[in-house]
Design a protein around this motif. Structure first.
Motif, PDB file in Angstrom:
ATOM      1  N   UNK A 273     -34.541  54.898 -38.594  1.00 58.30           N
ATOM      2  CA  UNK A 273     -35.534  55.162 -39.630  1.00 58.30           C
ATOM      3  C   UNK A 273     -35.295  56.153 -40.434  1.00 58.30           C
ATOM      4  N   UNK A 274     -34.724  57.539 -39.567  1.00 66.07           N
ATOM      5  CA  UNK A 274     -34.434  58.699 -40.285  1.00 66.07           C
ATOM      6  C   UNK A 274     -33.099  58.581 -41.374  1.00 66.07           C
ATOM      7  N   UNK A 275     -32.204  57.780 -40.711  1.00 71.07           N
ATOM      8  CA  UNK A 275     -31.009  57.465 -41.612  1.00 71.07           C
ATOM      9  C   UNK A 275     -31.356  56.721 -42.630  1.00 71.07           C
ATOM     10  N   UNK A 276     -32.103  55.708 -42.583  1.00 73.67           N
ATOM     11  CA  UNK A 276     -32.298  54.653 -43.825  1.00 73.67           C
ATOM     12  C   UNK A 276     -33.242  55.270 -44.847  1.00 73.67           C
ATOM     13  N   UNK A 277     -34.297  56.057 -44.280  1.00 73.66           N
ATOM     14  CA  UNK A 277     -35.305  56.668 -45.041  1.00 73.66           C
ATOM     15  C   UNK A 277     -34.982  57.817 -45.837  1.00 73.66           C
ATOM     16  N   UNK A 278     -34.059  58.754 -44.990  1.00 78.46           N
ATOM     17  CA  UNK A 278     -33.738  60.094 -45.698  1.00 78.46           C
ATOM     18  C   UNK A 278     -32.374  60.302 -46.411  1.00 78.46           C
TER      19      UNK A 278
ATOM     20  N   UNK B 199     -36.454  45.876 -33.343  1.00 78.91           N
ATOM     21  CA  UNK B 199     -37.195  46.137 -34.853  1.00 78.91           C
ATOM     22  C   UNK B 199     -38.447  46.872 -34.750  1.00 78.91           C
ATOM     23  N   UNK B 200     -39.144  46.820 -33.822  1.00 80.79           N
ATOM     24  CA  UNK B 200     -40.633  47.166 -33.795  1.00 80.79           C
ATOM     25  C   UNK B 200     -40.823  48.595 -34.173  1.00 80.79           C
ATOM     26  N   UNK B 201     -40.259  49.473 -33.548  1.00 82.49           N
ATOM     27  CA  UNK B 201     -40.505  51.073 -33.878  1.00 82.49           C
ATOM     28  C   UNK B 201     -39.783  51.351 -35.021  1.00 82.49           C
TER      29      UNK B 201
ATOM     30  N   UNK C  71     -39.763  52.977 -40.768  1.00 81.53           N
ATOM     31  CA  UNK C  71     -39.051  53.136 -42.139  1.00 81.53           C
ATOM     32  C   UNK C  71     -39.921  53.290 -43.500  1.00 81.53           C
ATOM     33  N   UNK C  72     -40.909  52.202 -43.591  1.00 84.85           N
ATOM     34  CA  UNK C  72     -41.707  52.261 -44.842  1.00 84.85           C
ATOM     35  C   UNK C  72     -42.394  53.650 -44.816  1.00 84.85           C
ATOM     36  N   UNK C  73     -42.896  54.080 -43.667  1.00 82.55           N
ATOM     37  CA  UNK C  73     -43.543  55.383 -43.465  1.00 82.55           C
ATOM     38  C   UNK C  73     -42.704  56.567 -43.992  1.00 82.55           C
ATOM     39  N   UNK C  74     -41.573  56.608 -43.376  1.00 85.11           N
ATOM     40  CA  UNK C  74     -40.807  57.912 -43.842  1.00 85.11           C
ATOM     41  C   UNK C  74     -40.495  57.703 -45.460  1.00 85.11           C
ATOM     42  N   UNK C  75     -40.332  56.448 -45.904  1.00 85.65           N
ATOM     43  CA  UNK C  75     -39.571  56.347 -47.169  1.00 85.65           C
ATOM     44  C   UNK C  75     -40.998  56.890 -48.109  1.00 85.65           C
TER      45      UNK C  75
ATOM     46  N   UNK D 104     -46.369  60.325 -36.445  1.00 88.41           N
ATOM     47  CA  UNK D 104     -46.907  60.320 -35.009  1.00 88.41           C
ATOM     48  C   UNK D 104     -47.677  59.109 -34.774  1.00 88.41           C
ATOM     49  N   UNK D 105     -48.273  58.580 -35.841  1.00 88.20           N
ATOM     50  CA  UNK D 105     -49.279  57.478 -35.742  1.00 88.20           C
ATOM     51  C   UNK D 105     -48.592  56.147 -35.733  1.00 88.20           C
ATOM     52  N   UNK D 106     -47.591  56.096 -36.791  1.00 83.02           N
ATOM     53  CA  UNK D 106     -46.817  55.138 -36.651  1.00 83.02           C
ATOM     54  C   UNK D 106     -46.014  54.905 -35.735  1.00 83.02           C
ATOM     55  N   UNK D 107     -45.349  55.844 -35.075  1.00 83.18           N
ATOM     56  CA  UNK D 107     -44.567  56.002 -33.732  1.00 83.18           C
ATOM     57  C   UNK D 107     -45.165  55.529 -32.690  1.00 83.18           C
ATOM     58  N   UNK D 108     -46.347  55.687 -32.563  1.00 82.95           N
ATOM     59  CA  UNK D 108     -47.243  55.431 -31.420  1.00 82.95           C
ATOM     60  C   UNK D 108     -47.432  53.973 -31.778  1.00 82.95           C
ATOM     61  N   UNK D 109     -47.723  53.422 -32.742  1.00 84.36           N
ATOM     62  CA  UNK D 109     -48.328  52.333 -33.226  1.00 84.36           C
ATOM     63  C   UNK D 109     -46.967  51.347 -32.571  1.00 84.36           C
ATOM     64  N   UNK D 110     -45.810  51.674 -33.206  1.00 83.09           N
ATOM     65  CA  UNK D 110     -44.420  50.945 -33.102  1.00 83.09           C
ATOM     66  C   UNK D 110     -44.094  50.911 -31.402  1.00 83.09           C
TER      67      UNK D 110
END
Length: 298
Positions: A88-93, A159-161, A166-170, A200-206
């Motif tokens: 997610x870091x690589x794709x979003x940033x 894919x779950x996490x 990805x959309x959150x970081x973007x 953190x909330x998206x991470x916990x949910x994933x």
């Protein structure tokens, strides 16, 4: 209150019977396809009483399946946590060649049948597979052993996490990270004090979704496990074996344990969403202060 505000609060302008019909259809669907099947699982599990239910769960093979299921989730979820955050870091940033291909690979397990995923590992690591002779020569077992179960579970839960982050970081962009770096923060400090609190909330949910899928996976695990009773059977596989042997009470007892884990997962998900909503409302009432950026730079 203005007419616009009243309309916004009502949400829609359809007639009342339309709203009630849609709500009724949704409730009936949930009752028939979710609530009743879950109730049937618990009813059948307790059909011969509490003693028979507990006896089924005390069975050594059942305990072995429970332990293996928890072990698989305990290994697969952290591995996917590391991969999900990194991807997610690589794709979003960042912008780089092959970014679209990497995004496609992240989504690949969604489109590939779990059975096919299991067959892939048999092809690669099986006795007649690409690395089979080398593994046999070094007495390393992957297929029909715990490592194969973990690998198959990791594949189907990849894919779950990442897809939660990805959309959150973007949407958050790079502004806060760049500000922290300009103020002298290191990359690790920026991630720990700026990026991680934001995701953190998206991470916990994933993680919750990944864990639920890891414990309930059947298709891929069924192919690579070998169905060795007491050794390579997870809880879903143990339920299948018991049901095929007409031990319905024992099968539904273990299935009810899986259902309980699913309900606990759902409860945790609701708590996380409620806490996230509460924190968002609290922050929206406060004046924006770049405390995280300053903390990272300090």
């Amino acid at each position: 209150m203005s007419t616009t505000n009243r309309s916004a609060r009502k949400g829609t302008t359809e007639a009342a019977w339309v709203r009630y019909t849609l709500i009724g259809v949704a409730l009936v669907f949930m009752l028939l396809f979710l609530v009743l099947p879950l109730a049937a699982v618990f009813t059948e599990a307790m059909r011969k009483g509490l003693d028979a239910y507990l006896e089924a769960l005390k069975d050594p093979d059942a305990w072995s399946a429970i332990r293996l299921t928890l072990l698989t989730a305990a290994v697969a979820v952290p591995l996917n946590l590391v991969f999900g955050v990194s991807a997610a870091w690589a794709i979003a940033k960042y912008e780089f060649w092959g970014k679209s291909f990497l995004t496609t690979l992240v989504d690949l397990p969604f489109s590939v049948s779990p059975v096919v995923a299991g067959l892939i590992y048999v092809l690669v690591f099986g006795a007649q597979g690409w690395f089979g002779p080398w593994l046999a020569a070094h007495d390393i077992k992957i297929v029909f052993a715990v490592p194969g179960i973990i690998l198959a579970t990791v594949f189907v839960t990849v894919p779950f996490i990442a897809r939660e982050l990805i959309p959150l970081m973007q949407s958050q962009g790079n502004d806060e990270e760049q500000a922290a770096i300009v103020l002298g923060a290191t990359g690790w400090q920026t991630f720990w004090h700026v990026t991680l609190p934001n995701i953190k909330w998206g991470l916990i949910y994933g993680v919750i979704l990944c864990n639920a899928r890891a414990m309930g996976e059947f298709g891929a695990v069924s192919v690579v496990s070998g169905h060795i009773r007491g050794q390579t059977n997870t809880m879903p596989l143990h339920v299948e074996i018991l049901y095929n042997e007409y031990q319905s009470v024992a099968a539904f007892a273990v299935a009810s344990l899986l259902a309980l884990l699913a309900l606990v997962t759902l409860l945790i998900k609701q708590v996380v969403e409620w806490q996230h909503k509460r924190e968002t409302e609290t922050l929206s009432n406060l004046s924006p202060e770049p405390t995280a950026i300053l903390k990272a730079a300090s």
